[in-house]
Write an enzyme that holds these catalytic residues in place. Structure first.
Site, short mmCIF file in Angstrom:
data_model
loop_
_atom_site.label_atom_id
_atom_site.label_comp_id
_atom_site.label_asym_id
_atom_site.label_seq_id
_atom_site.Cartn_x
_atom_site.Cartn_y
_atom_site.Cartn_z
CB THR A 135 -0.79 -0.13 1.07
OG1 THR A 135 -1.70 -1.01 1.07
CG2 THR A 135 -1.65 1.26 1.39
CG HIS A 188 22.81 2.66 -29.78
ND1 HIS A 188 21.98 2.14 -28.80
CD2 HIS A 188 23.90 2.64 -29.36
CE1 HIS A 188 22.50 1.81 -27.64
NE2 HIS A 188 23.87 2.32 -27.85
C1 LIG Z 1 -5.76 1.55 0.55
C2 LIG Z 1 -6.82 1.91 -0.25
O1 LIG Z 1 -6.92 2.59 -1.45
S1 LIG Z 1 -8.38 1.34 0.22
C3 LIG Z 1 -9.64 1.87 -0.90
C4 LIG Z 1 -10.00 3.33 -0.86
N1 LIG Z 1 -11.00 3.64 -1.31
C5 LIG Z 1 -11.98 4.49 -0.75
O2 LIG Z 1 -11.63 5.07 0.15
C6 LIG Z 1 -13.07 4.66 -1.58
C7 LIG Z 1 -13.84 6.07 -1.36
N2 LIG Z 1 -14.15 6.20 0.10
C8 LIG Z 1 -15.21 6.72 0.31
O3 LIG Z 1 -16.14 7.07 -0.46
C9 LIG Z 1 -15.23 6.83 1.82
O4 LIG Z 1 -14.15 7.07 2.41
C10 LIG Z 1 -16.43 5.65 2.29
C11 LIG Z 1 -17.59 5.87 1.66
C12 LIG Z 1 -15.50 4.28 2.02
C13 LIG Z 1 -16.20 5.80 3.98
O5 LIG Z 1 -16.69 6.99 4.30
P1 LIG Z 1 -16.97 7.66 5.81
O6 LIG Z 1 -17.91 6.64 6.50
O7 LIG Z 1 -17.55 9.07 5.80
O8 LIG Z 1 -15.76 7.22 6.62
P2 LIG Z 1 -14.18 7.92 6.39
O9 LIG Z 1 -13.86 7.91 5.01
O10 LIG Z 1 -13.94 9.28 7.07
O11 LIG Z 1 -13.46 6.89 7.33
C14 LIG Z 1 -13.07 5.67 6.73
C15 LIG Z 1 -13.94 4.67 7.67
O12 LIG Z 1 -13.97 3.49 7.25
C16 LIG Z 1 -13.10 2.43 8.22
N3 LIG Z 1 -12.52 1.69 7.57
C17 LIG Z 1 -11.30 2.06 6.90
N4 LIG Z 1 -10.83 1.00 6.30
C18 LIG Z 1 -11.63 0.20 6.33
C19 LIG Z 1 -11.66 -1.36 5.85
N5 LIG Z 1 -10.79 -1.72 5.17
N6 LIG Z 1 -12.74 -2.12 6.39
C20 LIG Z 1 -13.57 -1.71 7.16
N7 LIG Z 1 -13.59 -0.38 7.59
C21 LIG Z 1 -12.52 0.38 7.31
C22 LIG Z 1 -12.73 3.62 9.25
O13 LIG Z 1 -12.51 3.06 10.49
C23 LIG Z 1 -13.85 4.69 8.94
O14 LIG Z 1 -14.80 4.34 9.90
P3 LIG Z 1 -15.44 5.34 10.92
O15 LIG Z 1 -16.52 5.74 10.08
O16 LIG Z 1 -15.94 4.54 12.27
O17 LIG Z 1 -14.45 6.52 11.26
O1 LIG Z 2 -7.45 -4.23 -2.32
C1 LIG Z 2 -6.16 -4.35 -2.49
O2 LIG Z 2 -5.69 -5.32 -2.59
C2 LIG Z 2 -5.28 -3.11 -2.48
C3 LIG Z 2 -6.15 -1.91 -1.69
C4 LIG Z 2 -5.17 -0.47 -2.20
O3 LIG Z 2 -5.49 0.10 -3.03
C5 LIG Z 2 -3.92 -0.72 -1.42
O4 LIG Z 2 -3.61 -1.24 -0.32
O5 LIG Z 2 -3.21 0.28 -1.99
#
Ligand SMILES: CC(=O)SCCNC(=O)CCNC(=O)[C@H](O)C(C)(C)COP(=O)(O)OP(=O)(O)OC[C@H]1O[C@@H](n2cnc3c(N)ncnc32)[C@H](O)[C@@H]1OP(=O)(O)O
Ligand SMILES: O=C(O)CCC(=O)C(=O)O
Ligand SMILES: [Zn+2]
Length: 472
Positions: free
Chosen positions: A232, A356
């Site tokens: 990540t 080359h």
């Molecule tokens: C490494 C990566 O790239 S992972 C993929 C990342 N992708 C994304 O984030 C997708 C786009 N994200 C979003 O639209 C938003 O963040 C959402 C809809 C997923 C969540 O939004 P919100 O509810 O407003 O929460 P926010 O983004 O502030 O915080 C993340 C929440 O998910 C929780 N969380 C984070 N990662 C995970 C996970 N892998 N599994 C379960 N819960 C998780 C956090 O604890 C936090 O929860 P909280 O509401 O209790 O604080």
């Molecule tokens: O879902 C996964 O395997 C990777 C998520 C992600 O984007 C990361 O960890 O950088």
């Protein structure tokens, strides 16, 4: 201007002889490859012969290797949407999904439908396109997200949760026991809907190895389709990737996906090593776009794997489409394709230095591991600079249909170098010089070594051209 576009390239014959090798291996969920790659095991002698002809081919020791037996999970529409510049409207998402499908990627991963109402609608719309590629969506390890995901019509759900102490403490705040319990619940739920499910640990390389192997083993036992390793933060190096994937390969029987960030420029090398260690699926995005500097780029990965086994890669993907897809995404996120991009970069098939150029003109395999024609592109030999050589100039003389002896060509080359010491000469400049040189020889106004006579003829030509550009 892109040298591939100006039509001035020197024609070359192409006697390169890439030979493929068949090395299947220990991945448990192996599917049949093409060209017999999945099942036959070649003799050691055949492999040694192979190695002599193509040092980039798989080696006899690579028994675990999947470099010629892998699937791409294309995440431009998920990880790529996390690139700072990205905003994909529905029309653009559909265009990208269709292009990736036509290219031949096996999976297309989409943003979580829990992200926004439009993300959910777009996910449904792409599922309805009837593409050949399987459509996945990517969710948190949470039942709320899983319930929304399975209603969209996707072929599979990629579930992720952070397992490193950083993420357990500062992101979701859950311990391994909670993560394991929730993972089991989510996986069983998705499986109950009859679609694929993958479980991945975010930040795998900074997670405790025992925690990792233990949760992967648990989800493998309950029938997850794939487990994912994610670098990540882009901290892993190829050896670490190889070691972790290889260890995991001996612990689970399901497929293994890797997701590799490029913060230290390792993403392609890490993907290659993951396949060598037995990974089955690689995450990519077009141009590598994603969070920060993104992940393994589709084009770079294809270049790397083509170098290993051109026939396999050619048989799986519509390689000439790569440039179109990269241009589509580059335009959508308002960036240029980088000049050093593998395959499609401005200079990917441009050869410059005289040493080359001579060898390339005799046999392109001397300095090319990728054949431009396999990607619908052409090579270009650049001539009008101080590093040029008479062999490259001779090739241009022949293309122009001029008759000059080798001594005359060497003499003309010396003039090109002299001029190029002041400024780079365009192909048009070079052509003019060669034509003036040729007509001087024909008319008897010039002979080898007559520098002043050549200068006089060139000055006359320039003046005529300035007076009447059309005639000159
Ligand atoms: C490494 C990566 O790239 S992972 C993929 C990342 N992708 C994304 O984030 C997708 C786009 N994200 C979003 O639209 C938003 O963040 C959402 C809809 C997923 C969540 O939004 P919100 O509810 O407003 O929460 P926010 O983004 O502030 O915080 C993340 C929440 O998910 C929780 N969380 C984070 N990662 C995970 C996970 N892998 N599994 C379960 N819960 C998780 C956090 O604890 C936090 O929860 P909280 O509401 O209790 O604080
Ligand atoms: O879902 C996964 O395997 C990777 C998520 C992600 O984007 C990361 O960890 O950088
Ligand atoms: Zn990522």
């Amino acid at each position: 201007m892109c040298p591939h576009a100006n039509g001035d390239s020197l024609a070359t014959s192409d006697p390169s002889q890439m030979v493929q090798v068949d090395l299947s291996n220990g991945s448990q969920n192996k599917t049949n490859g093409v060209n017999g790659h999945a099942n036959g095991v070649p003799s050691v002698k055949a492999l040694q012969e192979q190695q002599k002809r193509n040092p980039y081919a798989a080696r006899a020791s690579d028994l675990l290797s999947n470099v010629a037996n892998f699937k791409i999970i294309e995440s431009t529409l998920r990880e790529g949407e996390q690139f700072a510049n990205a905003f994909f409207d529905t029309k653009t998402k559909i265009a990208i999904a269709k292009a990736l499908d036509a290219f031949g990627v096996e999976y297309i991963e989409l943003t979580s439908p829990a992200a926004s109402e439009q993300s959910r609608r777009d996910c449904e719309a792409i599922c309805k396109l009837g593409l050949k590629a399987k459509i996945l969506t990517h969710i948190r390890c949470h039942m709320d997200d899983a319930r929304i995901a399975v209603e969209t019509g996707v072929d599979g759900v990629d579930v992720v949760i952070g397992t490193s102490s950083f993420l357990r403490e500062f992101s979701h705040g859950k311990d391994m026991a909670y993560i394991t319990k929730t993972a089991i619940e989510v996986i069983n739920f998705v499986k109950s809907k009859g679609i694929e499910v993958r479980f991945s640990s975010e930040d795998s390389f900074r997670s405790d190895l025992v925690d990792l192997l233990s949760i992967y083993q648990t989800v493998d036992r309950i029938g997850v389709n794939r487990v994912g390793i994610a670098d990540t933060v882009g901290c892993a190096n190829p050896r670490q990737v190889y070691d972790l994937v290889r260890t995991l390969r001996s612990v689970v029987s399901c497929d293994i996906e890797v997701h590799l960030h490029n913060d230290t420029g390792m993403a392609i090398a890490n993907a290659y090593c993951a396949l060598e260690a037995g990974a089955t699926h690689i995450d990519t995005s077009v141009l590598g776009i994603g969070e920060r500097v993104g992940i393994t780029p589709l084009g770079g990965l294809v270049a790397c794997l083509y170098a290993s086994d051109p026939e396999y890669v050619k048989s799986k993907y519509n390689l000439p489409m790569l440039r179109e897809i990269e241009n589509l995404v580059a335009e959508a996120v308002e960036v240029n394709v980088p000049f050093m991009n593998p395959i499609t970069g401005y200079c990917a098939f441009t050869h410059k230095a005289g040493i080359h150029a001579k060898a390339i003109l005799n046999n392109p395999s001397t300095y090319e591991i990728l054949k431009p024609e396999d990607f619908g592109l052409t090579r270009y030999v650049s001539i009008g600079h101080r590093l040029t050589g008479w062999n490259a100039v001779k090739s241009r003389v022949e293309q122009l249909g001029l008759e000059l002896t080798d001594d005359e060509i060497k003499d003309a080359t010396a003039k090109i170098k002299e001029l190029a010491d002041v400024r780079t000469q365009s192909m048009d400049d070079v052509d003019s010089l060669l034509r003036v040189y040729h007509s001087g020889i024909q008319s008897g106004e010039l002979a080898v070594g007559q520098k002043e006579a050549l200068d006089r003829l060139l000055t006359k030509h320039r003046e005529e051209r300035e007076a009447s550009p059309a005639r000159a």
